[in-house]
Motif scaffolding. Structure first.
Motif: not given
Length: 580
Positions: A445-455
């Motif tokens: 299983k591949t690691t799910m890519g996650l991206t965060w941004i603060e607004v």
């Protein structure tokens, strides 16, 4: 030492009060035996307590004393259990506790329960924590603040955050220590949003705060990349007079550095009157991960002039900076300086930085020699080498690195995808097919890519092809406009084959999580303002190129913190010089 008039118990207790060494205690103990006072409850408890708890005591001598107490009181059980719970053998604390509840007429009190729970946390005794919880209820301590706070710690330390929160919620009387404990548990377990939500509840209930509260919250801001919330914490620290607490100061430096605001980190550092080794390290590591190796060296020299001796973390920050900035000679020099001048043994992470440094310079043979000559046969080193092979399209060395990971039994889907990328770069279709087959056969299983941004004061999270966000329609419309605009400037999407473990090898790369986050940032933030995003994986080549074009087309500074380093994009150029 002891005259005959000291034979009164009160006199011996007075002497024990001032005892400061195990040698002196043994002499007192001998006198106690000679005078037949060894069974005096207060004297035996005092002797036991010193041996079990004092830094000058001896836990083995405490065991000897305890064995000669016929009917140990709760106080005696408390001392021996506490001594082992705080010492190197916490399992012994549980064994004594078991003996107490099964054979003794004495009953455990809130102190004993607290130390037993501490031992449960250290040795990860999940079932024992639950068992102790039941006895706490039966003995009527389920409302005791100290016991419940330690129960929260024990459950959280065993990964049972739900149980920890239920205990916390059921408490009728929660002091500041208890709130800090719950925030710290969330922060250490990676539940950073929950930590910040708990702080909101804390404010609603008019609970005060202290330096420990701020350290936990600022740490969560650092991990989430929540700069705006971190700035609010900094303001609170200033208003409450906590800025000269170097634990708070260190946390703020770390937070600003991890949120991509290195100048603010440096301002906090410069304003701190008291600095410990962690303060210097926080700043040096900050320079390192941002690829500012020259400034890391300058600060290191300033640190030595201040009389502060470096440790292994200091050199890790330096080597990281050299690696990201490509300072090969400096990296080799300081790697050897670490052991020759400062008598510090390089660890696997230090070797990893040097492997990466050689890799950046294209000296893959040197990197391979370093791994083989080191005492570490570690996946971190082989994976670092494999990443370097991707940059330089070196199939032969890449295959050696992958075979080593397989030999160690620690290969994962990301490694095969990385090798598939190398094969794809040299147009080896069979190689790509073999890597696909390996992943499929082994069910990886591949690691799910996650991206965060603060607004504002909210952190938004995205995954590849994400449609769960409330503003998804607006985000995708904006992203399509962006791609069309960038195409006019010469941008074209790269094929996705084997480029990033966040998606299937055959999936289009158009809607990676970082692209969605940047599009959202362009929609929701003022023109000309800096966009900061965080990613749990390494940014792929296509998204890196995409972000360079955006920074120029929209006149935005974009700071990306990925799994490996920081990328500062400005006017079409990245601080990594396209090597990451």
């Amino acid at each position: 030492m002891l005259k005959c008039h000291y034979s009164k118990p009160s006199a011996i207790l007075s002497i024990l009060q001032g005892c400061n060494s195990i040698k002196r205690l043994k002499r007192i103990h001998a006198y106690v035996i000679v005078n037949g006072l060894q069974d005096h409850p207060k004297i035996s408890n005092k002797l036991l307590n010193f041996c079990a708890v004092s830094v000058a005591g001896s836990i083995s001598y405490a065991q000897l004393l305890f064995q000669h107490i016929e009917n140990p009181s709760t106080e005696a059980w408390n001392s021996i259990i506490r001594g082992f719970a705080q010492g190197p053998s916490p399992l012994q604390a549980l064994l004594y506790y078991n003996s107490m509840v099964s054979t003794s007429a004495s009953q455990p009190d809130n102190h004993i329960f607290s130390f037993v729970l501490k031992a449960c946390k250290i040795i990860k005794a999940e079932k024992k924590s639950m068992e102790v919880h039941g006895l706490i209820i039966r003995h009527g301590y389920e409302r005791d603040v100290i016991v419940c706070t330690n129960l929260v710690r024990s459950y959280a330390g065993n990964g049972l955050l739900g149980s920890a929160r239920r205990v916390f919620n059921d408490m009728t009387d929660r002091d500041l220590v208890c709130w800090n404990c719950m925030i710290s548990c969330y922060s250490q377990a990676g539940f950073h949003q929950d930590a910040l939500k708990l702080f909101s509840q804390m404010r609603d209930e008019k609970v005060g705060l202290d330096g420990f509260t701020l350290v936990g919250l600022v740490a969560s801001c650092a991990h989430m990349g929540a700069l705006n919330i971190g700035i609010e914490m900094h303001k609170i620290a200033w208003e409450k007079g906590f800025l000269q607490d170097y634990y708070v100061g260190n946390a703020l430096i770390d937070m600003y550095a991890k949120c991509g605001s290195l100048d603010d980190a440096l301002n906090v550092f410069n304003e701190m009157k008291r600095k410990d080794i962690s303060t210097w390290n926080s700043m040096i590591v900050g320079f390192g991960v941002h690829g500012r190796g020259d400034e890391a060296i300058a600060l290191f020299k300033q640190m030595l002039m201040a009389g502060v001796q470096p440790n292994s973390i200091t050199f890790l920050g330096l080597l990281c900076g050299f690696s990201h900035q490509g300072l090969v000679e400096e990296g080799i020099q300081y790697f050897h300086l670490m052991s020759s001048e400062f008598k510090l043994k390089p660890g696997v992470k230090h070797y990893g930085c040097l492997v990466d440094l050689y890799g950046r310079a294209g000296k893959l043979e040197k990197a391979l020699e370093l791994i083989e000559s080191s005492s570490y046969d570690d996946p971190v080193l082989w994976r670092t080498l494999l990443s370097s092979c991707k940059i330089h399209r070196n199939v032969a060395t890449g295959e050696i690195a992958l075979k080593s990971l397989v030999r160690l039994g620690l290969s994962n889907a990301g490694d095969y995808i990385l090798m598939a990328t190398i094969y794809a770069e040299v147009k080896d279709i069979d190689g790509v097919a073999r890597m696909r087959e390996k992943i499929k056969i082994q069910g990886m299983k591949t690691t799910m890519g996650l991206t965060w941004i603060e607004v504002g004061d909210k952190v938004h999270k995205f995954v590849v092809n994400d449609i769960s966000h409330p503003d998804s329609c607006e985000i995708y419309d904006k992203l399509k406009q962006i791609i069309n605009r960038l195409a006019l400037l010469g941008y074209s999407e790269e094929a996705a084959i084997g480029r990033d473990p966040e998606f299937d090898l055959e999936t289009s790369s158009s809607y990676h999580s970082e692209k969605l986050a940047i599009a959202f940032g362009l929609v929701k933030t003022p023109e000309g303002s800096c966009i900061r995003i965080m990613k749990n994986l390494r940014i792929c080549r296509d998204c890196h190129t995409f972000t360079k074009f955006i920074s120029k087309a929209f006149n935005r500074e974009i700071i990306v913190r990925d799994r490996v380093r920081f990328h500062h994009f400005n006017n079409g150029i990245c601080s990594c010089c396209d090597y990451w």
